[in-house]
Design a protein around this motif. Sequence first.
Motif, PDB file in Angstrom:
ATOM      1  N   LEU A   8       1.216  -1.587   0.131  1.00 30.04           N
ATOM      2  CA  LEU A   8       0.335   0.226  -0.173  1.00 30.04           C
ATOM      3  C   LEU A   8       1.142   1.174   0.033  1.00 30.04           C
ATOM      4  O   LEU A   8       0.485   2.283  -0.769  1.00 30.04           O
ATOM      5  N   GLN A   9       1.733   1.406   0.616  1.00 24.47           N
ATOM      6  CA  GLN A   9       2.629   2.908   0.832  1.00 24.47           C
ATOM      7  C   GLN A   9       3.688   2.979  -0.636  1.00 24.47           C
ATOM      8  O   GLN A   9       3.796   3.966  -1.027  1.00 24.47           O
ATOM      9  N   ASP A  10       4.290   1.813  -1.109  1.00 23.22           N
ATOM     10  CA  ASP A  10       4.361   1.149  -2.325  1.00 23.22           C
ATOM     11  C   ASP A  10       3.359   2.138  -3.541  1.00 23.22           C
ATOM     12  O   ASP A  10       4.106   3.248  -4.466  1.00 23.22           O
ATOM     13  N   ARG A  66      -2.854  18.465   1.077  1.00 23.44           N
ATOM     14  CA  ARG A  66      -3.920  16.780   1.484  1.00 23.44           C
ATOM     15  C   ARG A  66      -2.826  15.510   1.334  1.00 23.44           C
ATOM     16  O   ARG A  66      -2.577  14.317   2.280  1.00 23.44           O
ATOM     17  N   GLN A  67      -1.539  15.019   0.446  1.00 17.27           N
ATOM     18  CA  GLN A  67      -1.150  13.992  -0.626  1.00 17.27           C
ATOM     19  C   GLN A  67       0.189  13.706   0.832  1.00 17.27           C
ATOM     20  O   GLN A  67       0.819  12.606   1.386  1.00 17.27           O
ATOM     21  N   ASP A  68       0.912  14.896   1.552  1.00 20.92           N
ATOM     22  CA  ASP A  68       1.695  15.314   2.508  1.00 20.92           C
ATOM     23  C   ASP A  68       1.282  14.639   3.790  1.00 20.92           C
ATOM     24  O   ASP A  68       1.853  14.244   4.211  1.00 20.92           O
ATOM     25  N   GLU A  69      -0.451  14.938   3.746  1.00 25.93           N
ATOM     26  CA  GLU A  69      -0.893  14.415   5.274  1.00 25.93           C
ATOM     27  C   GLU A  69      -0.636  13.286   4.881  1.00 25.93           C
ATOM     28  O   GLU A  69      -1.106  12.030   6.238  1.00 25.93           O
ATOM     29  N   ILE A  70      -1.349  12.163   3.623  1.00 27.63           N
ATOM     30  CA  ILE A  70      -1.871  10.923   3.596  1.00 27.63           C
ATOM     31  C   ILE A  70      -0.331  10.431   4.145  1.00 27.63           C
ATOM     32  O   ILE A  70      -0.261   9.209   4.276  1.00 27.63           O
ATOM     33  N   LEU A  71       0.631  10.828   3.143  1.00 30.86           N
ATOM     34  CA  LEU A  71       2.064  10.260   4.015  1.00 30.86           C
ATOM     35  C   LEU A  71       2.816  10.214   4.821  1.00 30.86           C
ATOM     36  O   LEU A  71       2.921   9.259   5.346  1.00 30.86           O
ATOM     37  N   ARG A  72       1.806  11.546   5.889  1.00 34.85           N
ATOM     38  CA  ARG A  72       3.023  11.570   7.596  1.00 34.85           C
ATOM     39  C   ARG A  72       1.776  10.772   7.751  1.00 34.85           C
ATOM     40  O   ARG A  72       2.082   9.835   8.653  1.00 34.85           O
ATOM     41  N   GLN A  73       0.686  10.258   7.391  1.00 32.21           N
ATOM     42  CA  GLN A  73      -0.053   9.512   8.389  1.00 32.21           C
ATOM     43  C   GLN A  73      -0.018   7.780   8.326  1.00 32.21           C
ATOM     44  O   GLN A  73       0.398   6.933   9.347  1.00 32.21           O
ATOM     45  N   LEU A  74       0.347   7.751   6.668  1.00 31.88           N
ATOM     46  CA  LEU A  74       1.271   6.469   6.807  1.00 31.88           C
ATOM     47  C   LEU A  74       2.519   6.351   6.944  1.00 31.88           C
ATOM     48  O   LEU A  74       2.424   4.726   7.595  1.00 31.88           O
TER      49      LEU A  74
END
Length: 91
Positions: A39-41, A74-82
Amino acid sequence: MDLWQMVVSDHANIEELCREVLKATGTGPNSRSELFADLQDELERHIAAQQNVLYPALSEHERTSTYVADLERRQDEILRQLDELAARSNK
Protein backbone atom coordinates in the motif's frame (compact mmCIF):
# COMPACT_ATOMS: atom_id res chain seq x y z
CA MET A 1 -5.98 4.26 -21.13
CA ASP A 2 -6.17 8.03 -20.65
CA LEU A 3 -4.92 9.97 -17.63
CA TRP A 4 -8.27 10.09 -15.84
CA GLN A 5 -8.85 6.37 -16.30
CA MET A 6 -5.41 5.73 -14.80
CA VAL A 7 -6.20 7.93 -11.77
CA VAL A 8 -9.54 6.17 -11.24
CA SER A 9 -7.87 2.77 -11.62
CA ASP A 10 -5.11 3.71 -9.15
CA HIS A 11 -7.69 4.89 -6.63
CA ALA A 12 -9.62 1.61 -6.96
CA ASN A 13 -6.40 -0.39 -6.47
CA ILE A 14 -5.48 1.67 -3.42
CA GLU A 15 -8.94 1.21 -1.92
CA GLU A 16 -8.72 -2.55 -2.46
CA LEU A 17 -5.29 -2.68 -0.81
CA CYS A 18 -6.71 -0.78 2.18
CA ARG A 19 -9.48 -3.37 2.53
CA GLU A 20 -6.95 -6.20 2.24
CA VAL A 21 -4.69 -4.64 4.89
CA LEU A 22 -7.61 -4.39 7.31
CA LYS A 23 -8.59 -8.04 6.79
CA ALA A 24 -5.05 -9.47 6.79
CA THR A 25 -3.49 -11.49 9.57
CA GLY A 26 -0.52 -13.79 10.02
CA THR A 27 2.71 -13.85 8.10
CA GLY A 28 3.79 -14.44 4.54
CA PRO A 29 3.06 -12.71 1.25
CA ASN A 30 -0.49 -11.72 2.28
CA SER A 31 0.34 -10.68 5.83
CA ARG A 32 -0.74 -7.29 7.09
CA SER A 33 2.84 -5.99 7.11
CA GLU A 34 3.46 -7.13 3.51
CA LEU A 35 0.16 -5.69 2.28
CA PHE A 36 0.81 -2.44 4.16
CA ALA A 37 4.23 -2.18 2.48
CA ASP A 38 2.50 -2.74 -0.87
CA LEU A 39 0.00 0.00 0.00
CA GLN A 40 2.79 2.44 0.88
CA ASP A 41 4.59 1.67 -2.38
CA GLU A 42 1.41 2.08 -4.41
CA LEU A 43 0.53 5.39 -2.77
CA GLU A 44 4.05 6.77 -3.18
CA ARG A 45 4.07 5.74 -6.86
CA HIS A 46 0.63 7.24 -7.41
CA ILE A 47 1.54 10.52 -5.72
CA ALA A 48 4.81 10.79 -7.65
CA ALA A 49 2.95 10.21 -10.92
CA GLN A 50 0.41 12.90 -10.06
CA GLN A 51 3.14 15.36 -9.10
CA ASN A 52 5.08 14.68 -12.31
CA VAL A 53 2.22 14.51 -14.80
CA LEU A 54 -1.10 15.76 -13.48
CA TYR A 55 -0.07 18.74 -11.38
CA PRO A 56 1.99 20.43 -14.11
CA ALA A 57 -0.99 20.09 -16.45
CA LEU A 58 -3.35 21.51 -13.82
CA SER A 59 -0.96 24.36 -13.08
CA GLU A 60 -1.06 25.54 -16.69
CA HIS A 61 -4.70 26.57 -16.49
CA GLU A 62 -6.01 29.37 -14.30
CA ARG A 63 -9.22 27.50 -13.52
CA THR A 64 -7.42 24.45 -12.08
CA SER A 65 -4.11 25.88 -10.85
CA THR A 66 -5.66 26.91 -7.54
CA TYR A 67 -6.28 23.25 -6.66
CA VAL A 68 -2.67 22.09 -6.92
CA ALA A 69 -1.47 23.47 -3.56
CA ASP A 70 -4.46 21.93 -1.77
CA LEU A 71 -3.88 18.57 -3.45
CA GLU A 72 -0.21 18.65 -2.45
CA ARG A 73 -1.12 19.45 1.18
CA ARG A 74 -3.57 16.55 1.25
CA GLN A 75 -1.00 14.17 -0.19
CA ASP A 76 1.60 15.32 2.33
CA GLU A 77 -0.91 14.57 5.09
CA ILE A 78 -1.61 11.10 3.69
CA LEU A 79 2.11 10.31 3.56
CA ARG A 80 2.59 11.63 7.11
CA GLN A 81 -0.23 9.44 8.39
CA LEU A 82 1.17 6.41 6.58
CA ASP A 83 4.55 7.03 8.20
CA GLU A 84 2.84 7.19 11.61
CA LEU A 85 1.03 3.91 10.96
CA ALA A 86 4.24 2.27 9.81
CA ALA A 87 6.06 3.46 12.92
CA ARG A 88 3.29 2.07 15.16
CA SER A 89 3.32 -1.29 13.44
CA ASN A 90 7.09 -1.60 13.91
CA LYS A 91 6.85 -1.22 17.68
